[in-house]
Design a protein around this motif. Structure first.
Motif, PDB file in Angstrom:
ATOM      1  N   GLU A  57      70.026 -13.813 -38.482  1.00 11.76           N
ATOM      2  CA  GLU A  57      68.669 -14.175 -38.946  1.00 11.76           C
ATOM      3  C   GLU A  57      67.633 -13.186 -38.412  1.00 11.76           C
ATOM      4  N   LYS A  58      67.765 -12.845 -37.106  1.00 13.16           N
ATOM      5  CA  LYS A  58      66.797 -11.930 -36.509  1.00 13.16           C
ATOM      6  C   LYS A  58      66.876 -10.560 -37.174  1.00 13.16           C
ATOM      7  N   ASN A  59      68.115 -10.123 -37.407  1.00 12.04           N
ATOM      8  CA  ASN A  59      68.313  -8.827 -38.029  1.00 12.04           C
ATOM      9  C   ASN A  59      67.662  -8.798 -39.415  1.00 12.04           C
TER      10      ASN A  59
ATOM     11  N   ARG B  91      74.452   1.709 -28.413  1.00 11.54           N
ATOM     12  CA  ARG B  91      73.070   1.954 -28.861  1.00 11.54           C
ATOM     13  C   ARG B  91      72.117   0.980 -28.197  1.00 11.54           C
ATOM     14  N   ARG B  92      72.539  -0.286 -28.172  1.00  5.57           N
ATOM     15  CA  ARG B  92      71.685  -1.287 -27.520  1.00  5.57           C
ATOM     16  C   ARG B  92      71.442  -0.898 -26.060  1.00  5.57           C
ATOM     17  N   GLU B  93      72.508  -0.486 -25.388  1.00  5.25           N
ATOM     18  CA  GLU B  93      72.389  -0.118 -23.970  1.00  5.25           C
ATOM     19  C   GLU B  93      71.365   0.998 -23.777  1.00  5.25           C
TER      20      GLU B  93
ATOM     21  N   ARG C 269      69.001   2.004 -25.854  1.00  2.00           N
ATOM     22  CA  ARG C 269      67.636   1.602 -26.252  1.00  2.00           C
ATOM     23  C   ARG C 269      67.013   0.693 -25.197  1.00  2.00           C
ATOM     24  N   ARG C 270      67.817  -0.154 -24.607  1.00  2.00           N
ATOM     25  CA  ARG C 270      67.306  -1.031 -23.537  1.00  2.00           C
ATOM     26  C   ARG C 270      66.831  -0.173 -22.350  1.00  2.00           C
ATOM     27  N   GLU C 271      67.674   0.808 -21.983  1.00  4.66           N
ATOM     28  CA  GLU C 271      67.297   1.704 -20.870  1.00  4.66           C
ATOM     29  C   GLU C 271      65.973   2.405 -21.151  1.00  4.66           C
ATOM     30  N   LEU C 272      65.840   2.874 -22.381  1.00  8.62           N
ATOM     31  CA  LEU C 272      64.622   3.577 -22.768  1.00  8.62           C
ATOM     32  C   LEU C 272      63.402   2.649 -22.697  1.00  8.62           C
ATOM     33  N   ASN C 273      63.570   1.426 -23.214  1.00  5.57           N
ATOM     34  CA  ASN C 273      62.486   0.440 -23.148  1.00  5.57           C
ATOM     35  C   ASN C 273      62.074   0.200 -21.704  1.00  5.57           C
ATOM     36  N   GLU C 274      63.074   0.061 -20.839  1.00  8.12           N
ATOM     37  CA  GLU C 274      62.753  -0.230 -19.436  1.00  8.12           C
ATOM     38  C   GLU C 274      62.076   0.975 -18.781  1.00  8.12           C
TER      39      GLU C 274
ATOM     40  N   PHE D  81      54.268  -5.078 -32.663  1.00 13.05           N
ATOM     41  CA  PHE D  81      54.469  -6.437 -33.176  1.00 13.05           C
ATOM     42  C   PHE D  81      54.290  -7.458 -32.049  1.00 13.05           C
ATOM     43  N   ALA D  82      54.889  -7.178 -30.902  1.00 16.05           N
ATOM     44  CA  ALA D  82      54.898  -8.158 -29.815  1.00 16.05           C
ATOM     45  C   ALA D  82      53.531  -8.268 -29.132  1.00 16.05           C
ATOM     46  N   PHE D  83      52.715  -7.244 -29.248  1.00 17.43           N
ATOM     47  CA  PHE D  83      51.369  -7.331 -28.679  1.00 17.43           C
ATOM     48  C   PHE D  83      50.517  -8.371 -29.422  1.00 17.43           C
TER      49      PHE D  83
ATOM     50  N   PRO E 241      55.088 -21.748 -26.472  1.00 14.29           N
ATOM     51  CA  PRO E 241      55.918 -20.533 -26.530  1.00 14.29           C
ATOM     52  C   PRO E 241      55.729 -19.785 -27.846  1.00 14.29           C
ATOM     53  N   THR E 242      55.542 -18.485 -27.743  1.00 10.34           N
ATOM     54  CA  THR E 242      55.353 -17.698 -28.964  1.00 10.34           C
ATOM     55  C   THR E 242      56.694 -17.336 -29.605  1.00 10.34           C
ATOM     56  N   THR E 243      57.789 -17.516 -28.861  1.00 12.37           N
ATOM     57  CA  THR E 243      59.132 -17.398 -29.467  1.00 12.37           C
ATOM     58  C   THR E 243      59.784 -18.777 -29.328  1.00 12.37           C
TER      59      THR E 243
ATOM     60  N   LEU F 229      67.499 -17.113 -30.130  1.00  9.33           N
ATOM     61  CA  LEU F 229      68.780 -17.132 -30.846  1.00  9.33           C
ATOM     62  C   LEU F 229      69.782 -16.186 -30.203  1.00  9.33           C
ATOM     63  N   ARG F 230      71.021 -16.621 -30.167  1.00  8.36           N
ATOM     64  CA  ARG F 230      72.127 -15.781 -29.702  1.00  8.36           C
ATOM     65  C   ARG F 230      73.309 -16.004 -30.633  1.00  8.36           C
ATOM     66  N   GLU F 231      74.196 -14.999 -30.727  1.00  7.20           N
ATOM     67  CA  GLU F 231      75.379 -15.107 -31.601  1.00  7.20           C
ATOM     68  C   GLU F 231      76.594 -14.644 -30.809  1.00  7.20           C
TER      69      GLU F 231
ATOM     70  N   ILE G 263      66.003 -10.233 -21.254  1.00  8.23           N
ATOM     71  CA  ILE G 263      64.620 -10.670 -20.973  1.00  8.23           C
ATOM     72  C   ILE G 263      63.628  -9.611 -21.472  1.00  8.23           C
ATOM     73  N   CYS G 264      62.441 -10.079 -21.852  1.00 10.33           N
ATOM     74  CA  CYS G 264      61.428  -9.174 -22.411  1.00 10.33           C
ATOM     75  C   CYS G 264      61.088  -8.049 -21.424  1.00 10.33           C
ATOM     76  N   PRO G 265      61.340  -6.798 -21.793  1.00 12.95           N
ATOM     77  CA  PRO G 265      61.001  -5.704 -20.886  1.00 12.95           C
ATOM     78  C   PRO G 265      59.507  -5.398 -20.873  1.00 12.95           C
ATOM     79  N   GLY G 266      58.751  -6.021 -21.805  1.00  9.47           N
ATOM     80  CA  GLY G 266      57.311  -5.761 -21.867  1.00  9.47           C
ATOM     81  C   GLY G 266      56.497  -6.774 -21.073  1.00  9.47           C
TER      82      GLY G 266
ATOM     83  N   VAL H  59      53.724  -5.541 -18.709  1.00  5.71           N
ATOM     84  CA  VAL H  59      52.622  -4.906 -19.452  1.00  5.71           C
ATOM     85  C   VAL H  59      51.754  -6.002 -20.079  1.00  5.71           C
ATOM     86  N   VAL H  60      52.403  -7.040 -20.614  1.00  2.00           N
ATOM     87  CA  VAL H  60      51.666  -8.158 -21.216  1.00  2.00           C
ATOM     88  C   VAL H  60      50.819  -8.853 -20.164  1.00  2.00           C
ATOM     89  N   LEU H  61      51.438  -9.184 -19.030  1.00  2.00           N
ATOM     90  CA  LEU H  61      50.715  -9.939 -18.004  1.00  2.00           C
ATOM     91  C   LEU H  61      49.541  -9.117 -17.470  1.00  2.00           C
TER      92      LEU H  61
HETATM   93  C1  HEM Z   1      53.043 -12.770 -24.903  1.00  2.00           C
HETATM   94  C2  HEM Z   1      53.707 -11.701 -25.289  1.00  2.00           C
HETATM   95  C3  HEM Z   1      55.189 -11.622 -25.331  1.00  2.00           C
HETATM   96  C4  HEM Z   1      56.109 -12.611 -25.208  1.00  2.00           C
HETATM   97  C5  HEM Z   1      55.872 -14.109 -24.987  1.00  2.00           C
HETATM   98  C6  HEM Z   1      57.413 -11.998 -25.321  1.00  2.00           C
HETATM   99  C7  HEM Z   1      58.597 -12.683 -25.270  1.00  2.00           C
HETATM  100  C8  HEM Z   1      59.814 -12.129 -25.555  1.00  2.00           C
HETATM  101  C9  HEM Z   1      61.025 -12.867 -25.732  1.00  2.00           C
HETATM  102  C10 HEM Z   1      61.129 -14.393 -25.663  1.00  2.00           C
HETATM  103  C11 HEM Z   1      62.002 -11.972 -25.996  1.00  2.00           C
HETATM  104  C12 HEM Z   1      63.457 -12.286 -26.273  1.00  2.00           C
HETATM  105  C13 HEM Z   1      63.655 -12.496 -27.735  1.00  2.00           C
HETATM  106  C14 HEM Z   1      65.058 -12.901 -28.064  1.00  2.00           C
HETATM  107  O1  HEM Z   1      65.901 -13.016 -27.201  1.00  2.00           O
HETATM  108  O2  HEM Z   1      65.296 -13.104 -29.263  1.00  2.00           O
HETATM  109  C15 HEM Z   1      61.417 -10.657 -25.985  1.00  2.00           C
HETATM  110  C16 HEM Z   1      62.092  -9.489 -26.211  1.00  2.00           C
HETATM  111  C17 HEM Z   1      61.512  -8.257 -26.184  1.00  2.00           C
HETATM  112  N1  HEM Z   1      60.205  -7.964 -25.905  1.00  2.00           N
HETATM  113 FE1  HEM Z   1      58.737  -9.274 -25.549  1.00  2.00          FE
HETATM  114  N2  HEM Z   1      57.251 -10.644 -25.493  1.00  2.00           N
HETATM  115  C18 HEM Z   1      55.912 -10.376 -25.502  1.00  2.00           C
HETATM  116  C19 HEM Z   1      55.328  -9.152 -25.664  1.00  2.00           C
HETATM  117  C20 HEM Z   1      55.998  -7.960 -25.613  1.00  2.00           C
HETATM  118  C21 HEM Z   1      55.375  -6.660 -25.590  1.00  2.00           C
HETATM  119  C22 HEM Z   1      53.878  -6.414 -25.630  1.00  2.00           C
HETATM  120  C23 HEM Z   1      56.386  -5.754 -25.581  1.00  2.00           C
HETATM  121  C24 HEM Z   1      56.293  -4.263 -25.519  1.00  2.00           C
HETATM  122  C25 HEM Z   1      55.225  -3.587 -25.168  1.00  2.00           C
HETATM  123  C26 HEM Z   1      57.635  -6.476 -25.634  1.00  2.00           C
HETATM  124  C27 HEM Z   1      58.881  -5.909 -25.686  1.00  2.00           C
HETATM  125  C28 HEM Z   1      60.048  -6.610 -25.929  1.00  2.00           C
HETATM  126  C29 HEM Z   1      61.323  -5.989 -26.263  1.00  2.00           C
HETATM  127  C30 HEM Z   1      61.584  -4.507 -26.413  1.00  2.00           C
HETATM  128  C31 HEM Z   1      62.235  -7.035 -26.429  1.00  2.00           C
HETATM  129  C32 HEM Z   1      63.717  -6.917 -26.778  1.00  2.00           C
HETATM  130  C33 HEM Z   1      64.523  -6.872 -25.513  1.00  2.00           C
HETATM  131  C34 HEM Z   1      66.014  -6.771 -25.724  1.00  2.00           C
HETATM  132  O3  HEM Z   1      66.527  -7.163 -26.774  1.00  2.00           O
HETATM  133  O4  HEM Z   1      66.682  -6.310 -24.794  1.00  2.00           O
HETATM  134  N3  HEM Z   1      57.351  -7.802 -25.641  1.00  2.00           N
HETATM  135  N4  HEM Z   1      60.071 -10.777 -25.710  1.00  2.00           N
END
Ligand code: HEM
Length: 451
Positions: A116-118, A136-138, A140-145, A276-278, A332-334, A338-340, A399-402, A405-407
């Motif tokens: 669904e997410k895809n 690829r995931r590994e 991309r995750r490293e790069l994000n971090e 998108f996540a901002f 919660p904004t998410t 979901l996991r598979e 866990i969200c690597p952002g 930055v958000v906080l």
């Molecule tokens: C209030 C703001 C945000 C919330 C509540 C949030 C929450 C989350 C959650 C719940 C996930 C996991 C989603 C899943 O497992 O399906 C996630 C993943 C992620 N978030 Fe955030 N996020 C926020 C903002 C951001 C921002 C601003 C960034 C980047 C600047 C960011 C980068 C990412 C990335 C790259 C992932 C994927 C991580 C992975 O799959 O390893 N997020 N976020």
């Protein structure tokens, strides 16, 4: 704060014998689909729909869903609960410890890259880490971090960003007696473009406008054809702006990771998810302002934290960060994590999709004394971190690597706004009654009198 993988991280695998999948009745499966699934999809999973959010607020849409989850846990025990969906293996997580256990199992055996997410996210971020697999995931995750620096309350670019937030935040209340969601959101996106892309030119604004369009399509996942031309223009513009290597921006940091491009990490391809996540971060900040405007004691604590601080400089602001975390816990904004499964496990056969419905775990009266209260202290005294089911930013290796930055951006903007003026709650902000906070919060309807 506990970091994933470190001692005290509640997202740790749980013994297989503690996981006993049970089968839901057909009637309960139908109720789950109508009371949890349908409203979650209707408000817009990728981009919220204003009319549906207003309706959800008026009808307290999350309340029956939370009540149903509680009944299911009483009836079936810890689970997970296998739903009766023809042709699919789909399970609902009912137990707080299992939330932590499932998230700890990412990306193998429990992949965040679900069908669904895809289908939804590939409309605008085909190479995002969240929908990537394997090596690829590994990478991309490293790069994000590497670029987002999770675990650091102050990013190495926090200095220049504090100046941007101070400047733009000051404009929000400049000469106005009313602050509504539209006004807030316009300025928020200027901050986001400057922090993320490094500027706010016509091209930067076109990028966020195109993203809005693509996200509306993503709400429909497979049900809507991809707009290839729009997506290609969007991705090309993002790539172009990253190529500019603008200083003091996330895009500029990505530009320094050119060598990662060779191993398939696609640095520029990570930026669409960040933009998108901002959006969620802006929603969360606005709701936090509404919480502070309706809770005088918490507002005083926050103002106390700001005393004597020069907000053109970066600060950690632990109390305001906790207010932001509370905003995501309460709403919660998410809502659907979901996991598979990629192999057979004690949780079910290979290919099982798992749903963690976070509003239930975050607002569960039976396990949380502070369920419907605005309680920033739970993030300061360790109570929240010890609960494996309080996952505003998810948990485990995915866990969200952002999050830091958000906080930082949200708490710094709140600091600027609190110092600038006083806010009288109006619109949906006026519905925030301390101790009885609504289960659904329409952020589009938030308004304040500014004095
Ligand atoms: C209030 C703001 C945000 C919330 C509540 C949030 C929450 C989350 C959650 C719940 C996930 C996991 C989603 C899943 O497992 O399906 C996630 C993943 C992620 N978030 Fe955030 N996020 C926020 C903002 C951001 C921002 C601003 C960034 C980047 C600047 C960011 C980068 C990412 C990335 C790259 C992932 C994927 C991580 C992975 O799959 O390893 N997020 N976020």
């Amino acid at each position: 704060m506990v970091t994933p993988g470190e001692p005290g991280d509640p997202a740790t695998p749980i013994p297989e014998e503690d996981v006993r999948p049970v089968r839901a009745s057909v009637a309960d499966t139908v109720r789950i689909a109508t009371e949890i699934g349908a409203p979650t999809i209707a408000i817009g999973v990728v981009k919220r729909r204003p009319a549906m959010m207003a309706l959800a607020h008026r009808t307290h849409a999350d309340r029956p869903a939370i009540r149903l989850m509680r009944k299911l846990r009483h009836k079936y025990g810890a689970g997970p609960l296998r739903l009766r969906v023809p042709g699919r293996s789909l399970s609902l997580v009912l137990d707080p410890a299992q939330v932590g256990g499932l998230l700890a199992g990412a990306p193998t055996p429990f992949s965040p890259d679900t069908e669904e997410k895809n289908a939804a996210l590939r409309h605008f971020q085909p190479h995002g880490v969240l929908i990537s697999e394997g090596g690829r995931r590994e990478r991309r995750r490293e790069l994000n971090e590497a670029v987002l620096e999770p675990g650091l309350p102050l990013h190495h670019l926090a200095g220049p960003w504090a100046k941007v937030i101070h400047e733009e935040g000051g404009r929000i209340t400049d000469g106005t007696t009313v602050l509504d969601a539209d006004l807030f959101t316009r300025h928020w996106w200027t901050i986001v473009r400057r922090v993320t892309l490094g500027g706010d030119t016509a091209v930067d604004r076109e990028i966020t406008a195109l993203l809005d369009e693509l996200r509306l399509d993503a709400n429909w996942a497979y049900a809507r054809q991809r707009q290839s031309a729009v997506r290609e223009r969007f991705l090309a513009l993002v790539r172009h702006q990253v190529g500019l290597g603008r200083p003091d921006s996330l895009a500029g940091e990505l530009a320094k990771c050119a060598e990662a491009a060779d191993d398939g990490a696609d640095p520029a391809g990570q930026l669409p998810h960040w933009l998108f996540a901002f959006d969620a971060a802006g929603i969360v900040a606005l709701r936090a302002l509404a919480l502070l405007a309706t809770h005088p004691a918490q507002r005083e604590r926050a103002l106390g934290e700001l005393e004597g601080l020069d907000l053109t400089e970066p600060h950690q602001l632990p109390y305001l960060r906790s207010c932001v975390l509370e905003s995501v816990r309460l709403w919660p904004t998410t809502p659907a994590l979901l996991r598979e499964s990629r192999e057979e496990t004690a949780w079910g056969p290979e290919g099982t999709s798992f749903l963690v419905y976070t509003p239930f775990f975050h607002r569960d009266h039976e396990t949380l004394s502070y369920a419907d209260h605005f309680a920033p202290d739970i993030w300061l005294d360790g109570r929240a971190q010890r609960n494996p089911a309080l996952v505003p930013f998810s948990g485990g290796p995915g866990i969200c690597p952002g999050r830091d930055v958000v906080l930082f951006t949200a708490s710094t903007l709140l600091a600027v706004l609190l110092k600038e003026a006083e806010y009288t709650p109006e619109g949906t902000a006026a519905t925030l009654v301390p101790g009885r906070l609504p289960s659904t919060m329409d952020h589009f309807g938030i308004r304040f009198g500014v004095g």
